[in-house]
Design an enzyme around this catalytic site. Structure first.
Site, mmCIF file in Angstrom:
data_model
loop_
_atom_site.group_PDB
_atom_site.id
_atom_site.type_symbol
_atom_site.label_atom_id
_atom_site.label_comp_id
_atom_site.label_asym_id
_atom_site.label_seq_id
_atom_site.Cartn_x
_atom_site.Cartn_y
_atom_site.Cartn_z
ATOM 1 N N CYS A 204 0.816 -1.217 0.000
ATOM 2 C CA CYS A 204 0.000 0.000 0.000
ATOM 3 C C CYS A 204 0.846 1.261 0.000
ATOM 4 O O CYS A 204 0.323 2.362 -0.145
ATOM 5 C CB CYS A 204 -0.948 -0.026 1.186
ATOM 6 S SG CYS A 204 -2.001 -1.486 1.134
ATOM 7 N N HIS B 139 -8.950 4.490 -0.846
ATOM 8 C CA HIS B 139 -7.602 3.906 -0.806
ATOM 9 C C HIS B 139 -7.376 3.003 -2.018
ATOM 10 O O HIS B 139 -7.401 1.783 -1.911
ATOM 11 C CB HIS B 139 -7.447 3.133 0.512
ATOM 12 C CG HIS B 139 -6.089 2.544 0.747
ATOM 13 N ND1 HIS B 139 -4.925 3.080 0.222
ATOM 14 C CD2 HIS B 139 -5.704 1.459 1.475
ATOM 15 C CE1 HIS B 139 -3.895 2.340 0.609
ATOM 16 N NE2 HIS B 139 -4.331 1.355 1.360
#
Lengths: 133, 388
Positions: free
Chosen positions: B85, B337
Protein backbone atom coordinates in the site's frame (compact mmCIF):
# COMPACT_ATOMS: atom_id res chain seq x y z
CA UNK A 1 23.51 -23.46 2.91
CA UNK A 2 19.83 -23.25 3.98
CA UNK A 3 19.65 -25.37 7.10
CA UNK A 4 15.87 -25.61 7.47
CA UNK A 5 13.80 -25.01 4.34
CA UNK A 6 10.11 -24.17 4.44
CA UNK A 7 9.33 -27.68 3.19
CA UNK A 8 11.35 -29.29 6.00
CA UNK A 9 9.68 -26.93 8.49
CA UNK A 10 6.21 -27.80 7.14
CA UNK A 11 6.96 -31.54 7.12
CA UNK A 12 7.89 -31.40 10.82
CA UNK A 13 4.78 -29.33 11.59
CA UNK A 14 2.70 -32.10 10.02
CA UNK A 15 3.94 -34.31 12.90
CA UNK A 16 3.14 -31.47 15.38
CA UNK A 17 6.86 -30.89 15.79
CA UNK A 18 8.00 -27.27 15.77
CA UNK A 19 11.47 -26.84 14.35
CA UNK A 20 13.48 -23.63 14.38
CA UNK A 21 17.02 -22.36 14.07
CA UNK A 22 19.22 -21.62 17.08
CA UNK A 23 21.87 -18.96 16.56
CA UNK A 24 25.31 -20.25 17.54
CA UNK A 25 26.53 -16.67 18.01
CA UNK A 26 23.83 -15.06 20.17
CA UNK A 27 21.58 -17.98 21.21
CA UNK A 28 18.35 -16.53 19.74
CA UNK A 29 15.89 -18.99 18.26
CA UNK A 30 14.48 -18.01 14.88
CA UNK A 31 11.16 -19.50 13.85
CA UNK A 32 9.73 -19.79 11.20
CA UNK A 33 13.14 -20.49 9.65
CA UNK A 34 15.09 -17.75 7.92
CA UNK A 35 18.56 -17.53 6.37
CA UNK A 36 19.71 -15.16 9.10
CA UNK A 37 19.20 -14.95 12.88
CA UNK A 38 16.20 -12.77 13.82
CA UNK A 39 18.27 -10.94 16.42
CA UNK A 40 21.85 -10.57 15.18
CA UNK A 41 21.70 -11.48 11.49
CA UNK A 42 24.24 -14.30 11.80
CA UNK A 43 24.06 -17.25 9.42
CA UNK A 44 25.75 -19.46 12.01
CA UNK A 45 22.61 -21.38 13.04
CA UNK A 46 21.66 -24.98 13.79
CA UNK A 47 18.31 -26.74 13.64
CA UNK A 48 16.59 -27.05 17.01
CA UNK A 49 13.26 -28.36 18.26
CA UNK A 50 10.89 -26.14 20.24
CA UNK A 51 8.34 -27.18 22.85
CA UNK A 52 5.33 -25.92 20.90
CA UNK A 53 4.03 -24.37 24.12
CA UNK A 54 3.24 -20.71 24.51
CA UNK A 55 0.67 -18.04 25.29
CA UNK A 56 -1.61 -15.91 23.13
CA UNK A 57 -0.42 -12.30 22.76
CA UNK A 58 -3.12 -11.01 20.41
CA UNK A 59 -5.92 -12.37 18.22
CA UNK A 60 -8.77 -11.55 15.90
CA UNK A 61 -11.91 -13.26 14.67
CA UNK A 62 -11.94 -13.14 10.87
CA UNK A 63 -15.58 -12.68 9.81
CA UNK A 64 -14.94 -11.56 6.23
CA UNK A 65 -12.68 -14.18 4.68
CA UNK A 66 -10.55 -14.21 1.54
CA UNK A 67 -11.70 -16.31 -1.39
CA UNK A 68 -11.37 -20.01 -0.46
CA UNK A 69 -11.60 -19.57 3.35
CA UNK A 70 -14.72 -20.06 5.44
CA UNK A 71 -15.36 -17.50 8.21
CA UNK A 72 -15.47 -17.22 11.16
CA UNK A 73 -12.09 -18.35 12.44
CA UNK A 74 -9.57 -17.05 14.96
CA UNK A 75 -6.03 -15.98 14.01
CA UNK A 76 -3.55 -15.48 16.84
CA UNK A 77 -0.03 -14.34 17.53
CA UNK A 78 1.39 -16.59 20.22
CA UNK A 79 4.59 -16.11 22.19
CA UNK A 80 6.43 -19.43 22.48
CA UNK A 81 8.02 -20.56 25.73
CA UNK A 82 11.45 -20.21 24.10
CA UNK A 83 10.83 -16.54 23.19
CA UNK A 84 9.87 -16.24 19.52
CA UNK A 85 6.34 -15.39 18.41
CA UNK A 86 4.38 -17.36 15.83
CA UNK A 87 1.34 -16.57 13.67
CA UNK A 88 -1.26 -19.31 13.69
CA UNK A 89 -4.88 -20.35 14.01
CA UNK A 90 -6.72 -21.05 17.25
CA UNK A 91 -8.72 -24.24 17.55
CA UNK A 92 -11.80 -22.50 18.95
CA UNK A 93 -15.13 -24.33 18.98
CA UNK A 94 -17.00 -21.02 19.04
CA UNK A 95 -14.78 -18.54 17.22
CA UNK A 96 -17.44 -15.83 17.18
CA UNK A 97 -17.43 -15.58 20.96
CA UNK A 98 -13.68 -14.91 21.41
CA UNK A 99 -12.93 -12.05 23.81
CA UNK A 100 -9.93 -10.17 25.23
CA UNK A 101 -9.69 -12.92 27.85
CA UNK A 102 -7.87 -14.96 25.20
CA UNK A 103 -4.79 -12.75 25.66
CA UNK A 104 -2.42 -14.54 28.03
CA UNK A 105 -4.13 -17.93 27.59
CA UNK A 106 -1.70 -20.85 27.42
CA UNK A 107 -1.74 -22.84 24.19
CA UNK A 108 -0.11 -25.88 22.64
CA UNK A 109 0.79 -26.35 19.01
CA UNK A 110 -0.90 -28.63 16.50
CA UNK A 111 -1.23 -28.09 12.77
CA UNK A 112 -3.56 -27.72 9.79
CA UNK A 113 -2.65 -28.43 6.16
CA UNK A 114 -3.95 -25.78 3.73
CA UNK A 115 -4.15 -26.97 0.15
CA UNK A 116 -6.83 -24.85 -1.43
CA UNK A 117 -5.01 -21.60 -2.12
CA UNK A 118 -4.32 -20.48 -5.68
CA UNK A 119 -0.94 -19.20 -6.90
CA UNK A 120 1.27 -21.01 -4.38
CA UNK A 121 4.30 -23.24 -4.88
CA UNK A 122 2.66 -25.97 -2.79
CA UNK A 123 0.44 -26.56 0.22
CA UNK A 124 1.05 -24.72 3.47
CA UNK A 125 1.08 -26.08 7.00
CA UNK A 126 -0.26 -23.70 9.62
CA UNK A 127 0.31 -23.82 13.39
CA UNK A 128 -3.06 -24.63 14.94
CA UNK A 129 -2.97 -23.77 18.63
CA UNK A 130 -5.31 -25.24 21.20
CA UNK A 131 -5.88 -23.90 24.70
CA UNK A 132 -4.37 -25.93 27.57
CA UNK A 133 -6.08 -25.97 30.99
CA UNK B 1 22.54 16.28 -3.94
CA UNK B 2 20.55 19.20 -5.35
CA UNK B 3 17.24 20.63 -4.15
CA UNK B 4 14.07 19.17 -5.61
CA UNK B 5 10.56 20.60 -5.80
CA UNK B 6 7.05 19.45 -6.66
CA UNK B 7 5.59 21.35 -9.62
CA UNK B 8 2.14 20.15 -10.67
CA UNK B 9 -0.04 17.50 -9.04
CA UNK B 10 -3.02 15.59 -10.40
CA UNK B 11 -5.60 13.22 -9.03
CA UNK B 12 -8.79 11.50 -10.17
CA UNK B 13 -11.88 11.28 -8.04
CA UNK B 14 -11.54 8.17 -5.87
CA UNK B 15 -14.21 5.44 -5.82
CA UNK B 16 -15.66 2.94 -8.27
CA UNK B 17 -14.75 4.00 -11.80
CA UNK B 18 -15.52 2.74 -15.29
CA UNK B 19 -12.06 3.84 -16.46
CA UNK B 20 -9.15 1.43 -17.02
CA UNK B 21 -5.77 1.59 -15.27
CA UNK B 22 -4.33 3.48 -18.24
CA UNK B 23 -7.26 5.88 -18.47
CA UNK B 24 -7.22 6.62 -14.74
CA UNK B 25 -3.48 7.24 -14.75
CA UNK B 26 -3.65 9.47 -17.84
CA UNK B 27 -6.27 11.67 -16.21
CA UNK B 28 -4.08 12.30 -13.15
CA UNK B 29 -0.75 12.48 -15.01
CA UNK B 30 -1.89 14.89 -17.71
CA UNK B 31 -3.39 17.16 -15.05
CA UNK B 32 -0.06 17.15 -13.17
CA UNK B 33 1.92 17.87 -16.35
CA UNK B 34 -0.41 20.70 -17.40
CA UNK B 35 -0.30 22.22 -13.91
CA UNK B 36 3.50 22.19 -14.20
CA UNK B 37 3.31 24.25 -17.41
CA UNK B 38 5.08 21.41 -19.19
CA UNK B 39 4.18 18.94 -21.93
CA UNK B 40 4.73 15.19 -22.07
CA UNK B 41 7.84 15.87 -24.21
CA UNK B 42 9.53 17.48 -21.17
CA UNK B 43 9.20 14.40 -18.93
CA UNK B 44 12.46 12.44 -18.71
CA UNK B 45 11.38 9.44 -16.59
CA UNK B 46 8.27 7.79 -15.12
CA UNK B 47 8.02 5.86 -11.85
CA UNK B 48 4.66 4.26 -11.08
CA UNK B 49 3.32 2.55 -7.99
CA UNK B 50 0.78 -0.20 -8.62
CA UNK B 51 -0.03 -3.30 -6.58
CA UNK B 52 -2.69 -5.45 -8.22
CA UNK B 53 -2.77 -4.58 -11.92
CA UNK B 54 -1.92 -8.18 -12.78
CA UNK B 55 -4.90 -9.61 -10.88
CA UNK B 56 -7.31 -6.74 -11.46
CA UNK B 57 -6.85 -6.15 -15.16
CA UNK B 58 -4.44 -8.86 -16.37
CA UNK B 59 -1.87 -6.14 -16.83
CA UNK B 60 1.77 -6.69 -15.98
CA UNK B 61 4.58 -4.55 -17.36
CA UNK B 62 2.28 -1.63 -16.71
CA UNK B 63 4.79 1.23 -16.67
CA UNK B 64 5.76 1.44 -20.36
CA UNK B 65 2.10 1.19 -21.38
CA UNK B 66 1.27 4.09 -19.07
CA UNK B 67 4.22 6.04 -20.52
CA UNK B 68 2.93 5.46 -24.03
CA UNK B 69 -0.60 6.39 -22.96
CA UNK B 70 0.53 9.88 -21.94
CA UNK B 71 2.86 10.35 -24.92
CA UNK B 72 6.29 9.89 -23.35
CA UNK B 73 9.12 9.25 -25.81
CA UNK B 74 11.46 6.34 -26.53
CA UNK B 75 14.23 7.75 -24.33
CA UNK B 76 12.01 7.86 -21.27
CA UNK B 77 12.46 4.91 -18.88
CA UNK B 78 9.22 3.77 -17.28
CA UNK B 79 9.43 1.67 -14.11
CA UNK B 80 6.80 0.10 -11.89
CA UNK B 81 7.59 -0.20 -8.19
CA UNK B 82 5.62 -2.19 -5.65
CA UNK B 83 5.73 -1.78 -1.90
CA UNK B 84 2.24 -2.89 -0.97
CA UNK B 85 0.00 0.00 0.00
CA UNK B 86 3.06 2.30 0.13
CA UNK B 87 3.83 1.79 -3.58
CA UNK B 88 2.93 5.35 -4.61
CA UNK B 89 5.25 6.84 -2.00
CA UNK B 90 8.03 4.46 -2.97
CA UNK B 91 7.59 5.77 -6.53
CA UNK B 92 7.72 9.38 -5.31
CA UNK B 93 10.86 8.80 -3.26
CA UNK B 94 12.63 7.06 -6.14
CA UNK B 95 11.69 9.90 -8.50
CA UNK B 96 12.96 12.38 -5.89
CA UNK B 97 16.34 10.62 -5.74
CA UNK B 98 16.63 10.52 -9.52
CA UNK B 99 16.18 14.30 -9.70
CA UNK B 100 18.24 15.02 -6.57
CA UNK B 101 21.14 13.05 -8.00
CA UNK B 102 21.12 15.16 -11.14
CA UNK B 103 20.63 12.16 -13.40
CA UNK B 104 17.29 13.57 -14.60
CA UNK B 105 15.82 17.08 -14.35
CA UNK B 106 12.10 16.36 -14.65
CA UNK B 107 10.45 13.10 -13.52
CA UNK B 108 6.81 12.12 -13.06
CA UNK B 109 5.84 9.85 -10.16
CA UNK B 110 2.41 8.35 -9.88
CA UNK B 111 0.22 5.61 -8.61
CA UNK B 112 -2.84 3.86 -9.94
CA UNK B 113 -5.18 1.09 -8.82
CA UNK B 114 -8.42 -0.35 -10.07
CA UNK B 115 -10.06 -3.19 -8.19
CA UNK B 116 -13.59 -2.29 -7.08
CA UNK B 117 -14.94 -4.58 -9.81
CA UNK B 118 -13.24 -7.64 -8.26
CA UNK B 119 -15.58 -8.10 -5.31
CA UNK B 120 -14.64 -8.35 -1.63
CA UNK B 121 -13.48 -12.03 -1.39
CA UNK B 122 -11.14 -11.64 -4.37
CA UNK B 123 -9.79 -8.25 -3.26
CA UNK B 124 -9.29 -9.61 0.27
CA UNK B 125 -7.41 -12.59 -1.15
CA UNK B 126 -5.27 -10.50 -3.51
CA UNK B 127 -4.36 -7.96 -0.82
CA UNK B 128 -3.39 -10.81 1.53
CA UNK B 129 -0.53 -11.45 -0.93
CA UNK B 130 1.12 -8.39 0.65
CA UNK B 131 1.64 -10.51 3.81
CA UNK B 132 4.31 -13.21 4.24
CA UNK B 133 3.04 -15.83 1.82
CA UNK B 134 4.49 -18.90 3.58
CA UNK B 135 4.00 -18.07 7.23
CA UNK B 136 1.02 -15.68 7.41
CA UNK B 137 -1.23 -16.06 4.39
CA UNK B 138 -2.03 -19.76 4.81
CA UNK B 139 -3.81 -18.91 8.10
CA UNK B 140 -6.40 -16.91 6.15
CA UNK B 141 -5.25 -13.72 7.84
CA UNK B 142 -6.70 -10.68 6.06
CA UNK B 143 -5.53 -7.06 6.18
CA UNK B 144 -8.39 -5.97 8.41
CA UNK B 145 -7.35 -8.98 10.52
CA UNK B 146 -3.79 -7.67 10.85
CA UNK B 147 -4.99 -4.32 12.17
CA UNK B 148 -7.63 -5.99 14.31
CA UNK B 149 -4.83 -7.90 16.06
CA UNK B 150 -3.02 -4.58 16.39
CA UNK B 151 -6.06 -3.02 18.09
CA UNK B 152 -6.26 -5.86 20.61
CA UNK B 153 -2.52 -5.63 21.23
CA UNK B 154 -2.79 -1.86 21.75
CA UNK B 155 -5.70 -2.18 24.21
CA UNK B 156 -3.79 -4.83 26.16
CA UNK B 157 -0.42 -3.03 26.13
CA UNK B 158 -1.77 0.31 27.37
CA UNK B 159 -4.51 -1.19 29.60
CA UNK B 160 -7.24 0.71 27.76
CA UNK B 161 -10.59 -1.12 28.13
CA UNK B 162 -11.62 -2.29 24.65
CA UNK B 163 -14.97 -0.40 24.63
CA UNK B 164 -13.11 2.84 25.45
CA UNK B 165 -10.58 2.25 22.69
CA UNK B 166 -13.34 1.33 20.24
CA UNK B 167 -15.16 4.60 20.87
CA UNK B 168 -11.94 6.56 20.37
CA UNK B 169 -11.27 4.64 17.15
CA UNK B 170 -14.80 5.50 16.02
CA UNK B 171 -13.97 9.17 16.55
CA UNK B 172 -11.11 8.83 14.07
CA UNK B 173 -13.59 7.57 11.46
CA UNK B 174 -16.08 10.34 12.29
CA UNK B 175 -13.34 12.99 12.00
CA UNK B 176 -12.03 11.70 8.67
CA UNK B 177 -15.53 11.46 7.22
CA UNK B 178 -16.13 15.06 8.35
CA UNK B 179 -12.95 16.13 6.56
CA UNK B 180 -14.02 14.15 3.51
CA UNK B 181 -17.22 16.20 3.19
CA UNK B 182 -14.98 19.10 2.14
CA UNK B 183 -13.04 17.16 -0.51
CA UNK B 184 -14.79 16.91 -3.88
CA UNK B 185 -12.46 14.07 -4.92
CA UNK B 186 -13.24 11.90 -1.87
CA UNK B 187 -15.09 8.61 -2.30
CA UNK B 188 -17.34 9.40 0.67
CA UNK B 189 -18.47 12.97 1.27
CA UNK B 190 -20.89 12.25 4.04
CA UNK B 191 -20.67 12.67 7.80
CA UNK B 192 -21.11 9.66 10.06
CA UNK B 193 -21.65 9.30 13.82
CA UNK B 194 -19.93 7.29 16.54
CA UNK B 195 -23.18 5.31 16.89
CA UNK B 196 -23.12 4.45 13.19
CA UNK B 197 -19.53 3.20 13.41
CA UNK B 198 -20.24 1.11 16.50
CA UNK B 199 -23.40 -0.43 15.03
CA UNK B 200 -21.86 -1.36 11.67
CA UNK B 201 -21.17 -5.05 10.87
CA UNK B 202 -18.08 -6.66 12.40
CA UNK B 203 -15.33 -7.38 9.85
CA UNK B 204 -12.56 -8.73 12.10
CA UNK B 205 -12.96 -8.26 15.83
CA UNK B 206 -12.71 -5.52 16.99
CA UNK B 207 -12.83 -3.72 13.61
CA UNK B 208 -16.26 -2.91 12.20
CA UNK B 209 -17.05 -1.80 8.66
CA UNK B 210 -16.66 1.90 9.48
CA UNK B 211 -13.24 1.28 11.08
CA UNK B 212 -12.02 0.21 7.63
CA UNK B 213 -11.12 2.21 4.55
CA UNK B 214 -13.06 1.31 1.41
CA UNK B 215 -11.92 -0.50 -1.73
CA UNK B 216 -11.32 2.23 -4.32
CA UNK B 217 -10.28 2.92 -7.89
CA UNK B 218 -8.17 5.96 -8.65
CA UNK B 219 -4.89 7.53 -9.65
CA UNK B 220 -2.62 10.36 -8.58
CA UNK B 221 0.52 11.87 -10.11
CA UNK B 222 3.20 14.38 -9.20
CA UNK B 223 5.81 16.14 -11.34
CA UNK B 224 9.19 16.63 -9.65
CA UNK B 225 12.04 18.76 -10.96
CA UNK B 226 15.14 20.54 -9.80
CA UNK B 227 14.30 23.58 -7.70
CA UNK B 228 15.76 25.82 -10.37
CA UNK B 229 13.41 24.50 -13.07
CA UNK B 230 10.47 24.53 -10.67
CA UNK B 231 10.97 28.18 -9.82
CA UNK B 232 11.02 29.06 -13.52
CA UNK B 233 7.90 27.08 -14.34
CA UNK B 234 5.39 27.53 -11.52
CA UNK B 235 4.34 30.31 -9.15
CA UNK B 236 4.26 28.13 -6.04
CA UNK B 237 6.83 25.32 -6.18
CA UNK B 238 6.69 23.03 -3.14
CA UNK B 239 10.07 22.02 -1.78
CA UNK B 240 10.84 18.42 -0.91
CA UNK B 241 12.49 18.91 2.47
CA UNK B 242 13.00 15.31 3.51
CA UNK B 243 12.21 11.72 2.59
CA UNK B 244 12.60 8.41 4.37
CA UNK B 245 11.88 4.75 3.74
CA UNK B 246 12.12 2.01 6.33
CA UNK B 247 11.85 -1.76 6.28
CA UNK B 248 9.93 -3.87 8.78
CA UNK B 249 9.26 -7.58 9.21
CA UNK B 250 6.44 -10.11 9.27
CA UNK B 251 4.14 -9.79 12.30
CA UNK B 252 5.55 -12.61 14.41
CA UNK B 253 9.11 -11.31 13.99
CA UNK B 254 7.97 -7.74 14.84
CA UNK B 255 6.18 -8.99 17.99
CA UNK B 256 4.93 -5.64 19.35
CA UNK B 257 3.75 -3.89 16.22
CA UNK B 258 2.08 -0.97 18.01
CA UNK B 259 5.50 0.64 17.45
CA UNK B 260 6.59 -0.16 13.91
CA UNK B 261 10.31 -0.17 13.38
CA UNK B 262 9.98 0.71 9.68
CA UNK B 263 8.08 3.87 10.64
CA UNK B 264 10.54 4.87 13.36
CA UNK B 265 13.37 4.51 10.84
CA UNK B 266 11.59 6.19 7.97
CA UNK B 267 10.32 9.18 9.93
CA UNK B 268 13.65 9.81 11.61
CA UNK B 269 15.38 9.76 8.21
CA UNK B 270 12.85 12.30 6.91
CA UNK B 271 12.97 14.56 9.98
CA UNK B 272 16.76 14.53 9.99
CA UNK B 273 17.01 15.34 6.30
CA UNK B 274 14.49 18.17 6.65
CA UNK B 275 16.22 19.41 9.80
CA UNK B 276 12.93 19.61 11.69
CA UNK B 277 11.11 17.98 14.58
CA UNK B 278 7.54 16.69 14.74
CA UNK B 279 6.39 19.92 16.43
CA UNK B 280 7.29 21.89 13.28
CA UNK B 281 4.80 19.97 11.14
CA UNK B 282 1.58 21.90 10.41
CA UNK B 283 -0.45 19.28 8.54
CA UNK B 284 -0.21 15.52 8.03
CA UNK B 285 -1.66 12.99 5.63
CA UNK B 286 -1.04 9.62 7.26
CA UNK B 287 -1.92 6.00 6.65
CA UNK B 288 -5.37 5.49 8.21
CA UNK B 289 -6.25 2.26 6.38
CA UNK B 290 -8.01 1.38 9.64
CA UNK B 291 -8.93 3.66 12.54
CA UNK B 292 -6.38 2.05 14.85
CA UNK B 293 -3.73 2.54 12.15
CA UNK B 294 -4.16 6.33 12.38
CA UNK B 295 -3.73 6.21 16.16
CA UNK B 296 -0.49 4.20 16.12
CA UNK B 297 0.92 6.26 13.22
CA UNK B 298 0.21 9.54 15.03
CA UNK B 299 2.28 8.27 17.97
CA UNK B 300 5.11 6.75 15.97
CA UNK B 301 5.60 9.95 13.96
CA UNK B 302 6.13 11.81 17.23
CA UNK B 303 2.94 13.88 17.44
CA UNK B 304 1.77 12.16 20.64
CA UNK B 305 3.35 10.02 23.32
CA UNK B 306 3.06 6.27 22.86
CA UNK B 307 -0.26 5.14 24.30
CA UNK B 308 -1.79 8.65 24.14
CA UNK B 309 -2.84 8.77 20.48
CA UNK B 310 -6.35 7.46 21.04
CA UNK B 311 -7.04 10.08 23.70
CA UNK B 312 -5.74 12.83 21.39
CA UNK B 313 -8.21 11.65 18.75
CA UNK B 314 -11.03 11.71 21.28
CA UNK B 315 -10.43 15.30 22.37
CA UNK B 316 -10.15 16.61 18.82
CA UNK B 317 -6.43 17.44 18.63
CA UNK B 318 -6.22 15.83 15.19
CA UNK B 319 -9.24 17.56 13.70
CA UNK B 320 -9.10 20.58 11.38
CA UNK B 321 -8.47 23.48 13.75
CA UNK B 322 -6.86 21.12 16.29
CA UNK B 323 -3.22 21.10 17.42
CA UNK B 324 -2.07 18.90 14.53
CA UNK B 325 -4.67 18.37 11.79
CA UNK B 326 -4.43 14.80 10.51
CA UNK B 327 -5.88 13.75 7.16
CA UNK B 328 -7.69 16.95 6.13
CA UNK B 329 -8.35 15.23 2.78
CA UNK B 330 -10.54 12.66 4.56
CA UNK B 331 -7.65 10.20 4.62
CA UNK B 332 -7.79 6.68 3.27
CA UNK B 333 -10.91 6.19 5.37
CA UNK B 334 -13.11 8.73 3.59
CA UNK B 335 -11.16 9.86 0.52
CA UNK B 336 -10.60 6.21 -0.44
CA UNK B 337 -7.60 3.91 -0.81
CA UNK B 338 -6.73 2.83 -4.36
CA UNK B 339 -3.67 1.24 -2.83
CA UNK B 340 -0.92 2.04 -5.36
CA UNK B 341 -2.22 5.59 -5.78
CA UNK B 342 -2.43 6.51 -2.10
CA UNK B 343 1.12 7.81 -1.56
CA UNK B 344 0.96 10.28 -4.45
CA UNK B 345 -2.58 11.29 -3.44
CA UNK B 346 -1.21 12.19 -0.01
CA UNK B 347 1.47 14.32 -1.69
CA UNK B 348 -1.30 15.88 -3.81
CA UNK B 349 -3.16 16.96 -0.68
CA UNK B 350 -0.09 18.32 1.12
CA UNK B 351 1.03 20.25 -1.99
CA UNK B 352 -2.45 21.79 -2.30
CA UNK B 353 -2.47 22.59 1.43
CA UNK B 354 0.91 24.33 1.22
CA UNK B 355 -0.30 26.30 -1.81
CA UNK B 356 -3.42 27.24 0.20
CA UNK B 357 -5.78 25.82 -2.42
CA UNK B 358 -7.91 23.61 -0.18
CA UNK B 359 -10.94 25.82 0.36
CA UNK B 360 -13.00 24.88 3.44
CA UNK B 361 -10.55 22.15 4.50
CA UNK B 362 -7.52 24.46 4.33
CA UNK B 363 -5.19 24.27 7.33
CA UNK B 364 -4.59 27.97 7.90
CA UNK B 365 -1.02 29.12 7.38
CA UNK B 366 0.39 25.62 6.80
CA UNK B 367 4.08 25.92 5.90
CA UNK B 368 5.34 22.36 6.48
CA UNK B 369 3.39 19.21 5.65
CA UNK B 370 4.16 15.52 5.93
CA UNK B 371 2.95 12.26 4.44
CA UNK B 372 3.11 8.77 5.90
CA UNK B 373 2.38 5.64 3.89
CA UNK B 374 2.50 2.10 5.20
CA UNK B 375 2.79 -1.07 3.16
CA UNK B 376 2.20 -4.61 4.30
CA UNK B 377 2.18 -5.53 7.97
CA UNK B 378 4.42 -2.53 8.61
CA UNK B 379 7.03 -3.98 6.29
CA UNK B 380 7.38 -0.75 4.27
CA UNK B 381 6.92 2.79 5.53
CA UNK B 382 7.69 5.93 3.54
CA UNK B 383 7.61 9.48 4.90
CA UNK B 384 7.82 12.65 2.83
CA UNK B 385 8.18 16.17 4.25
CA UNK B 386 7.23 19.10 2.02
CA UNK B 387 7.56 22.83 2.62
CA UNK B 388 6.82 26.14 0.96
Amino acid sequence: MYKLTHVQYFEALKENILKGLKCLDCGTITVPPKATCDECGSTNQEVTQLSGEGAIRTFTVIRVAPEGFKAPYVVVLAQLREGPWLTGLLDAPQPESATMELIGKKVKLGHRVVEHMKYTSGPGVVPLFSPVD
Amino acid sequence: MREVAVLGVGMTKFGPSGLSLKELFAEAALEAIAESHLTSKDIQALVIGNVLGDFAERQMNLAPLLADEIGLGANVPATRVEGGCASGSVAFRDAFMWVASGFYDIVIAGGVEKFTHMGTPQVTSALAMIEDSLYEEFTGLTFPGVFAMLAHQYADKYSIPLPVLKERMARVAVKNHYHGTMNPLAQFQKEITVEKVLSSPMVCDPLQVFDCCPISDGAAAVVLASREIAERKVAKPIKVLGVGQGTGRPLSRQKDFTVMRARLASSSQAYQMAGIEPRHVDVVELHDCFTIAEIVASECLGFFEFGKGSLAAEVGETRLGGRIPINPSGGLKSKGHPVGATGCAQVYEIAKQLREECGPRQVEGARIGMTDTLGGTGTVVVNIILGR
